[in-house]
Structures are given as structure tokens and as C-alpha cells.
Design a protein around this motif. Structure first.
Motif: not given
Length: 260
Positions: A160, A163, A192, A196
């Protein structure tokens, strides 16, 4: 046709059908050798892991269920080698969720080039201590390899917080894609949580997930967040016919597309 295999390492509970235990078979050890609990470790959020020994074999247990054993590790190694193959043998940064007995990590070190950096997220500190203690012979020199970094963290939190950081994410957390051992693990495998993981991968990256059982809904969830998915079933141990483990190989598409 039933599998011809030695007796199980420990007696497992008969009521776990959804998430069958991994079978650790005795290699050169009498089936009547005493089973000894040699270590235990609290799981953050509740519950206890136990490290058991029977002759020369080891097993990590949760309650009466075996999470992993030292003798059979074909599918744990395949989790790494199949993901590496999907990437054509390349990849700068890999994340492994769960150290366990180190079979996936050692396979990853062998499969990826020397330039690849591998992050291992392990929630339970004692698992790392066991890797440097009673299970050191299984891990070899993998933990001291300069390519490896151990993070004492929930892999969900590592994913989480990143990126487009990883070329591959290898998950062998719990006994499959749900919170069997720890309810918080549902966060990894829900819609979700998978979104992620999608975001944490670089374009064309691969999410590889290990499971002791099939789960059609999980494949649908992977596809819903944009992954191109293949489910592979693999022998639970050498010579197995009926006992199979499952690996989902989910590739991140460059452009997100939804399932129809």
C-alpha cells in the motif's frame, strides 16, 4: 487414483476442507518418530505459530493445521520461477510476502540475475529468528545475500505504501487468498487490496499468488482490477496425482481494462 505417499508429519484437523494443510512427508524418518514442539511465536493480532520437529523434518503449525513443511516445497519454488519466466528472466526489484522456510526466496535468488534486489516482508519476527537458528540449514546463505532486504512488516502495508515500485510481487501469505490464519490478511486479497498490488507493480509486472486450494472468485477479483490472469495447478509434492497446489500468475496490463 490416490497418491502414494508416506504418512503425514502431524495429524491435522479433519474439519478444514476449504483450506487444506500443506502436507509434509517424512524423508528417511520413521513415521512413529516423536513430534516435538521446539519453538512458538505470537502472531500480531492474535494466535500462535509453532515450530515442530519430527526426526530431521520441520513443520510450522497454526493451531492443528500445518502451514508449511520442510520436505515438500515444489510449489513454493515454482511461485518464484514461474513469475521470473513471465518476466523473461528480468526484473530490478521483487517483493516476497512471507519468509516461511525460505524456499521461495532461495528460488528467486537462483532465478533472477545478480542485479535484482529482493525485499521480503515478514510479519512475525520469530520466523526470521528461526531462519537464523533451527531452520538455518534450509535457508543457507540467502538471508546474508546482499541482494536481499528483510522488512519486519505486514506485506499489505508494504504494498500500500508503494507505487510502480516492483517488477514482481510473490505472495505466500496464509493458506490461500483469504484470511484463514489471520483475518487481516483479507485486506491483501480483497478488491481494493488487489488494486493496491496492481498500483505497486511496474507496467507488465507480475503478481504471483500461492494457494493450497482453488478459488474461482479470486481469479475474478484479479481480472476485475485489470490483471491478465492464468491459474496453474501444480503437484503438492513429487509424484502427487490428486493433491495439487495452485498459483495465480496475474500480469499488469499497460492500460487498465475491466472484465466484461
Amino acid at each position: 487414483m490416490a497418491d502414494a505417499s508416506p504418512p503425514g508429519f502431524l495429524t491435522m484437523s479433519a474439519n478444514v476442507v476449504r483450506a487444506p494443510a500443506r502436507n509434509a512427508r517424512i524423508n528417511g524418518t520413521s513415521a512413529t518418530a516423536p513430534v516435538k514442539i521446539i519453538e512458538s511465536a505470537p502472531i500480531p493480532g492474535g494466535g500462535t505459530l509453532q515450530l515442530a520437529r519430527c526426526g530431521g523434518e520441520f513443520s510450522i503449525q497454526f493451531c492443528t493445521d500445518e502451514l508449511m513443511g520442510s520436505h515438500d516445497h515444489i510449489s513454493e519454488e515454482a511461485l518464484a520461477t514461474m513469475a521470473c519466466e513471465r518476466l523473461g528472466g528480468s526484473g530490478d526489484r521483487i517483493l516476497i510476502g512471507g519468509l516461511g522456510m525460505g524456499f521461495t526466496l532461495r528460488a528467486a535468488l537462483s532465478a533472477w540475475p545478480a542485479s535484482t534486489r529482493i525485499v521480503v516482508a515478514e510479519l512475525v519476527p520469530e520466523i526470521v529468528a528461526w531462519a537464523n537458528g533451527p531452520l538455518a540449514h534450509l535457508h543457507g546463505d540467502s538471508l546474508s545475500d546482499p541482494r536481499v532486504a528483510i522488512e519486519l512488516a505486514d506485506v499489505h502495508d508494504v504494498i500500500a505504501a508503494t507505487d510502480a515500485a516492483f517488477d514482481a510481487i510473490l505472495l505466500d501469505v496464509d493458506n490461500g487468498p483469504d484470511g484463514f490464519m489471520r483475518a487481516e490478511n483479507d485486506r491483501i486479497y480483497c478488491a481494493w487490496g488487489l488494486a493496491s498490488a496492481y498500483a505497486a507493480l511496474r507496467p507488465n509486472g507480475v503478481l504471483a499468488v500461492w494457494s493450497a486450494y482453488p478459488d474461482a472468485d479470486f481469479q475474478s477479483r484479479l481480472e476485475d482490477v485489470g490483471f491478465r490472469v492464468e491459474e496453474v495447478d501444480i503437484s503438492a509434492f513429487e509424484g502427487s496425482v490428486s493433491e495439487r497446489h495452485h498459483i495465480w500468475l496475474a500480469e499488469k496490463r499497460r492500460t487498465l481494462s475491466r472484465r466484461r
